[in-house]
Structures are given as C-alpha cells and as structure tokens.
Design an enzyme around this catalytic site. Structure first.
Site, PDB file in Angstrom:
ATOM      1  CG  PHE A 130      -1.868   1.077   1.419  1.00  0.00           C
ATOM      2  CD1 PHE A 130      -3.095   1.056   0.785  1.00  0.00           C
ATOM      3  CD2 PHE A 130      -1.572   2.144   2.263  1.00  0.00           C
ATOM      4  CE1 PHE A 130      -4.021   2.077   0.986  1.00  0.00           C
ATOM      5  CE2 PHE A 130      -2.490   3.168   2.472  1.00  0.00           C
ATOM      6  CZ  PHE A 130      -3.711   3.135   1.829  1.00  0.00           C
ATOM      7  CG  LEU A 132      -1.330   7.321   2.041  1.00  0.00           C
ATOM      8  CD1 LEU A 132      -1.996   8.028   0.861  1.00  0.00           C
ATOM      9  CD2 LEU A 132      -2.362   7.032   3.132  1.00  0.00           C
ATOM     10  CB  THR A 165       4.373  -3.159   5.465  1.00  0.00           C
ATOM     11  OG1 THR A 165       4.699  -2.392   6.622  1.00  0.00           O
ATOM     12  CG2 THR A 165       4.372  -4.645   5.815  1.00  0.00           C
ATOM     13  NE  ARG A 270      16.547 -13.270  39.033  1.00  0.00           N
ATOM     14  CZ  ARG A 270      17.841 -13.357  38.784  1.00  0.00           C
ATOM     15  NH1 ARG A 270      18.359 -14.513  38.406  1.00  0.00           N
ATOM     16  NH2 ARG A 270      18.610 -12.311  38.885  1.00  0.00           N
ATOM     17  CD  GLU A 365      -1.797   0.588   9.066  1.00  0.00           C
ATOM     18  OE1 GLU A 365      -3.010   0.541   9.317  1.00  0.00           O
ATOM     19  OE2 GLU A 365      -1.144  -0.383   8.653  1.00  0.00           O
ATOM     20  CB  THR A 367       1.890   9.579  15.118  1.00  0.00           C
ATOM     21  OG1 THR A 367       1.112  10.791  15.092  1.00  0.00           O
ATOM     22  CG2 THR A 367       2.790   9.530  13.891  1.00  0.00           C
TER      23      THR A 367
END
Length: 385
Positions: A130, A132, A165, A270, A365, A367
């Site tokens: 995509f 943009l 991506t 732990r 996509e 902030t």
C-alpha cells in the site's frame, strides 16, 4: 480464570470465532514462534509461512467470495491478536495484504480487478503493498508529491513512497497519486518499467517484516489499473487505514499477552532474597497494572468489533482503540523487559522484540498524536491539525 483473560471475554465468542482463534494460535505456537527469533535477528521476513497463512484463510478473511473466507470482524481481530502474539511483522504482513490492498480492490475496484487479483491474493500467490506514505511526511498525506498524468489511454506516474510494508516482496502496489481529478488509487504491477522497490535496511524494529520504498519514474499504468471507485480520493485511502487500524487495535493485545505470560513465569521461578520475585508487592502491582491494561484493551476491541459488524463503527472510535491499545502494549512490553532484569535485553525472551516492534506499531498508520487529536476534534468539533 486465565491470567490473560481476566474477564473471560473468550466465553462471549461464538464457536466459529473460538475455532478461528484456536487454529491461528496453534499455527503461531507450532510454526511462527520456533523461527521468528532467528528471522528477527537476521532481518528477514518468514516468507515460507505465507502459503500456510493463506491455507488457513487468513488473507482477505473478511471478504466474501473471490476465494476469501468471509469471516466476521471478531474473527479478523482474533487473527490479528494471535499473529501479533507471534510477532508484529507477521501480523503486519496479513494486515497490509488484507486491509490495505485486498479491501480497497474489493471496495473500490472494478469487477475485472476483483477477479484478477483477489483470488490469487487470497492464496498468497500475489503479494500486495500500500503506497501512501511519502518521504517528506507521513502524517499529512494530502500534501503528497506523487502524481499521475493522463497520456492517451494510459497514466504516467512519478513520485516516491517510503516505509512501505511488503514493498520489496510485492507483486502489486496500490499507489495513491495526485491527478487533475484529485487523489486516485492505481494498481502498479511488479516489472512495470520505471518501478523500483528497494528494501530498507538496518531497521531496529519490525526486523521480521519486509519494509521498503517505492520509486516511480515515468511508470506507465494502463487505464484498467485505475481503481474506478477511488473518486473519493484521500477519503478512500483513509478508509483503508481505518480497516487496518481495527486489526492493529486487536493485534497489539497479543503482543502484550505474550509479554505478560513470559514475565509471569519468570517472576514465579526467579528466586531473589530467598523467595520468588513474584512474592514482592512491587512486582505484583506491576503485573496487576499489565492485566488491567490488557483487559481494558480487550473490552474496547470487542465493542469496536460489534460496532463494525453493525455498520456503526466510526473512524474516531478506531483511533481511540488504536491509541489506547498501542500505548498499553508498548508500556507492558517495556515494563516486562525491565522486570526480566538483565535477561530482558536478550532475544531469548520476547519483551525486547515486542517492545522494539511496538515502537513502530504505535507510529505507523497514524501516530499517537494524530489519534489523540482525532479524539480532540471529536470532542470539541475543532480540527487542531
């Protein structure tokens, strides 16, 4: 009671939704988790998993017909949640393929485009990206420089896109470009003269994701590759992001659950000062805060899915969920990393990998600031950006 589902939200899922979640969870446990650390360390995308992802019906899962599964919104959310429990890079691949490429082809494409691309994208034969975001600023897409000009029956595209991506592995790129008629979407296919998609190297986040740039120099695109329904311009492009953000809101819950699950085991095993680390009040308070954040995100995402299925979901509601859930997951991952002590910086434990990934997820996509201002505009009626 599951420590990862304190409100027993899973009990509200339908049999089909639970079946989808179970199938994807098994895939993540058996196929993703054994290899993802190595892919993250070597900065490689696990492309060998794509056929299996497709075989589960996870690509374009919400689309009906064209070889797609036609699942509901909750199922898609659970797909994203389980995949991101494995790694944000795997969920990102599915999000882009499904919400940012297949969705707009289905929503804005011609019937010929749907038949040409969607069945092959559902099987993973074709991979999409995509286009943009541009190099000079991602939060102001209306200021894009990429343009398309008519030349006879064709279009000629010039410009650049960044942080895309799937770009290095994509067979088709949905590129948004300015025209004399406004911003329109174009399907640019791999191999078209003038298209380059180099990979972005040396990332310290989303290292198991194929991220690249798109450079377009006099790329000739035929008229039939223009999305005819993209006449709404930027509104059409942003509607795709709304679909993807819905998946992100669900997905990051999986990353937070993975971190909480591991730190729960670690603090019980732990032994420090003669007793388990989990016996300390400070540790229990921090674990409780993680569970509180996860539970709130689960409830918000489930209601968002119900709104989506009822056709009443608004972009501002998605913004609130994306903002809240990404911040929650990043805070959980960071705190889990700290609670692991020195082990927290080792890739043998998942929080550092999820924390690094979530630094990108909270940014891409939209902030965090953009989503905060979106809610501010919803509350006041005044646009502050």
């Amino acid at each position: 009671m599951s420590p990862l589902d304190l409100y027993d939200i899973g009990a509200s899922f339908s049999d089909e939704e639970r079946s989808v979640q179970g199938a994807v969870a098994r895939f993540v446990d058996e196929r993703v988790l054994p290899v993802i650390q190595k892919h993250f360390e070597e900065h490689t995308f696990p492309r060998e998993l794509v056929p299996e992802i497709a075989a589960l019906g996870l690509l374009g899962s919400a689309i009906k017909g064209y070889g797609c599964a036609g699942m509901n919104a909750v199922s898609y959310g659970l797909i994203c949640q389980e995949l991101e429990r494995g790694d944000s890079g795997v969920r990102s691949f599915v999000s882009v393929q499904s919400s940012l490429v297949m969705y707009p082809i289905h929503a804005f494409g011609s019937e010929a485009q749907r038949r040409k691309y969607l069945p092959r994208m559902a099987t993973g034969e074709l991979i999409g990206c995509f286009g943009l975001t541009e190099p000079h600023g991602g939060s102001d897409p209306a200021n894009m420089k990429t343009h398309a000009k008519r030349r006879g029956k064709d279009w000629v595209l010039n410009g650049a896109k960044m942080w895309i991506t799937n770009a290095p592995i994509a067979d088709v790129a949905l590129v948004w470009a300015k025209t004399e008629e406004g911003i329109r979407g174009f399907l640019v296919e791999k191999g078209m003269r003038g298209l380059a998609a180099p990979e972005i190297e040396r990332k310290f986040s989303l290292r198991a994701s194929a991220t690249g740039a798109l450079f377009l120099e006099d790329v000739v695109v035929p008229e039939e590759n223009l999305l005819p329904g993209s006449t709404a311009g930027l509104k059409a492009a942003l509607s795709c992001l709304t679909q993807a953000r819905f998946g992100i809101a669900w997905g990051v819950i999986g990353a937070a659950q993975a971190c909480l699950a591991q730190v729960l085991d670690y603090t019980k095993d732990r032994i420090l000062f003669g007793r388990p680390l989990a016996a300390n009040q400070a540790i229990q308070i921090r674990l409780a805060a993680m569970a509180r954040g996860i539970t709130g995100a689960q409830l918000m995402s489930l209601q968002l899915a119900r709104l989506k299925e009822a056709g009443r979901m608004k972009p501002s509601q998605v913004s609130l969920a994306k903002w809240n859930n990404c911040r929650m997951a990043l805070d959980v991952a960071r705190d889990a990393r700290d609670m692991l002590g020195g082990s927290g910086i080792s890739a043998e434990y998942v929080p550092i990998r999820h924390a690094l990934n979530l630094e990108s997820v909270i940014t891409y996509e939209g902030t965090e600031t953009i989503h905060q201002l979106t809610i501010g505009r919803e509350l006041t009626g005044i646009n502050a950006f």
